[in-house]
Motif scaffolding. Structure first.
Motif, PDB file in Angstrom:
ATOM      1  N   SER A  23       2.496 -14.474  -0.457  1.00  0.00           N
ATOM      2  CA  SER A  23       2.385 -15.830   0.085  1.00  0.00           C
ATOM      3  C   SER A  23       2.533 -16.912  -0.977  1.00  0.00           C
ATOM      4  CB  SER A  23       1.049 -15.996   0.810  1.00  0.00           C
ATOM      5  OG  SER A  23       1.022 -15.184   1.942  1.00  0.00           O
ATOM      6  N   TYR A  25       5.098 -17.999  -2.291  1.00  0.00           N
ATOM      7  CA  TYR A  25       6.227 -18.872  -1.954  1.00  0.00           C
ATOM      8  C   TYR A  25       5.767 -20.053  -1.112  1.00  0.00           C
ATOM      9  CZ  TYR A  25      10.393 -20.715   0.252  1.00  0.00           C
ATOM     10  OH  TYR A  25      11.356 -21.567   0.712  1.00  0.00           O
ATOM     11  N   VAL A  26       4.908 -19.793  -0.146  1.00  0.00           N
ATOM     12  CA  VAL A  26       4.423 -20.855   0.738  1.00  0.00           C
ATOM     13  C   VAL A  26       3.663 -21.903  -0.067  1.00  0.00           C
ATOM     14  CG1 VAL A  26       2.918 -21.372   2.697  1.00  0.00           C
ATOM     15  CG2 VAL A  26       4.349 -19.325   2.728  1.00  0.00           C
ATOM     16  N   LEU A  29       6.071 -23.877  -2.300  1.00  0.00           N
ATOM     17  CA  LEU A  29       7.246 -24.408  -1.609  1.00  0.00           C
ATOM     18  C   LEU A  29       7.636 -25.828  -2.024  1.00  0.00           C
ATOM     19  CD1 LEU A  29       9.513 -24.167   0.426  1.00  0.00           C
ATOM     20  CD2 LEU A  29       7.884 -24.755   2.226  1.00  0.00           C
ATOM     21  N   PHE A  47      12.130 -18.550   3.228  1.00  0.00           N
ATOM     22  CA  PHE A  47      10.904 -17.871   3.658  1.00  0.00           C
ATOM     23  C   PHE A  47      11.232 -16.797   4.693  1.00  0.00           C
ATOM     24  CE2 PHE A  47       7.406 -17.226   6.605  1.00  0.00           C
ATOM     25  CZ  PHE A  47       6.443 -16.772   5.725  1.00  0.00           C
ATOM     26  N   THR A 144      -3.309 -11.601   1.223  1.00  0.00           N
ATOM     27  CA  THR A 144      -2.542 -12.798   1.566  1.00  0.00           C
ATOM     28  C   THR A 144      -3.352 -14.060   1.299  1.00  0.00           C
ATOM     29  OG1 THR A 144      -1.303 -11.576   3.241  1.00  0.00           O
ATOM     30  CG2 THR A 144      -1.297 -13.964   3.431  1.00  0.00           C
ATOM     31  N   LEU A 148      -2.678 -17.177  -1.518  1.00  0.00           N
ATOM     32  CA  LEU A 148      -2.609 -18.619  -1.280  1.00  0.00           C
ATOM     33  C   LEU A 148      -3.588 -19.377  -2.163  1.00  0.00           C
ATOM     34  CD1 LEU A 148      -2.201 -18.626   2.592  1.00  0.00           C
ATOM     35  CD2 LEU A 148      -0.498 -19.346   0.912  1.00  0.00           C
TER      36      LEU A 148
END
Length: 166
Positions: A23, A25-26, A29, A47, A144, A148
């Protein structure tokens, strides 16, 4: 029973560690989108490519577990996923390379998660099967969420620098 608990703990830990960078990448972003000059559609596609890799690899890898075994699929997928995660910040400076690596990340994830779930179901069928599967799946979500949180902490100084420049 003690060996079963160790196996479940080990498999859950492997899954959790495997999704730790998933996660990121999120969380990163906004920085990636700015550095690569991506449109919102391109950022979404980047994504989504991991989900496409997950989907397509599941069609290949799950039937393969019948022939070569879940353990070999899991180990191979861990290598693929780890390499793709390591290479993403090192060599992905544009959409095309990013798409390929995100595809491999998704393919690697399904090769860890689904065969692992299959092993948990087989090992714990009839004896605490629901509990074992619940713990295994919880490892996915725990990894996950930690992902984050960690990316937020790691990019916070960069984000603060960026907003002070504006």
């Amino acid at each position: 029973m003690k060996n079963d608990v160790r196996l479940l703990f080990g498999m859950t830990l492997v899954l959790c560690l495997s999704v730790l960078p998933f996660s990121s990448y999120v969380g990163a972003l906004p920085l990636i989108q700015e550095e690569w000059n991506l449109t919102n559609s391109e950022a979404g596609l980047l994504f989504s490519m991991s989900m496409i890799g997950y989907l397509l690899a599941s069609l290949i890898l799950m039937p393969l577990t019948d022939r070569i075994g879940s353990e070999r699929i899991i180990i191979s997928s861990m290598v693929i996923s780890s390499l793709a995660h390591i290479l993403f910040p090192l060599i992905a400076y544009g959409l095309v390379v990013g798409l390929v690596l995100r595809f491999l990340i998704g393919a690697g994830l399904v090769g860890i998660y689904m065969p692992g779930a299959r092993l948990v179901v087989a090992r714990f069928a009839g004896k605490m099967g629901g509990t074992a599967m619940g713990l295994y799946v919880a490892g996915f979500y725990f990894g996950t969420n930690i992902s984050l949180t960690l990316i937020g902490v790691l990019i916070a100084p960069r984000s603060e620098e960026h907003t002070s420049e504006l």
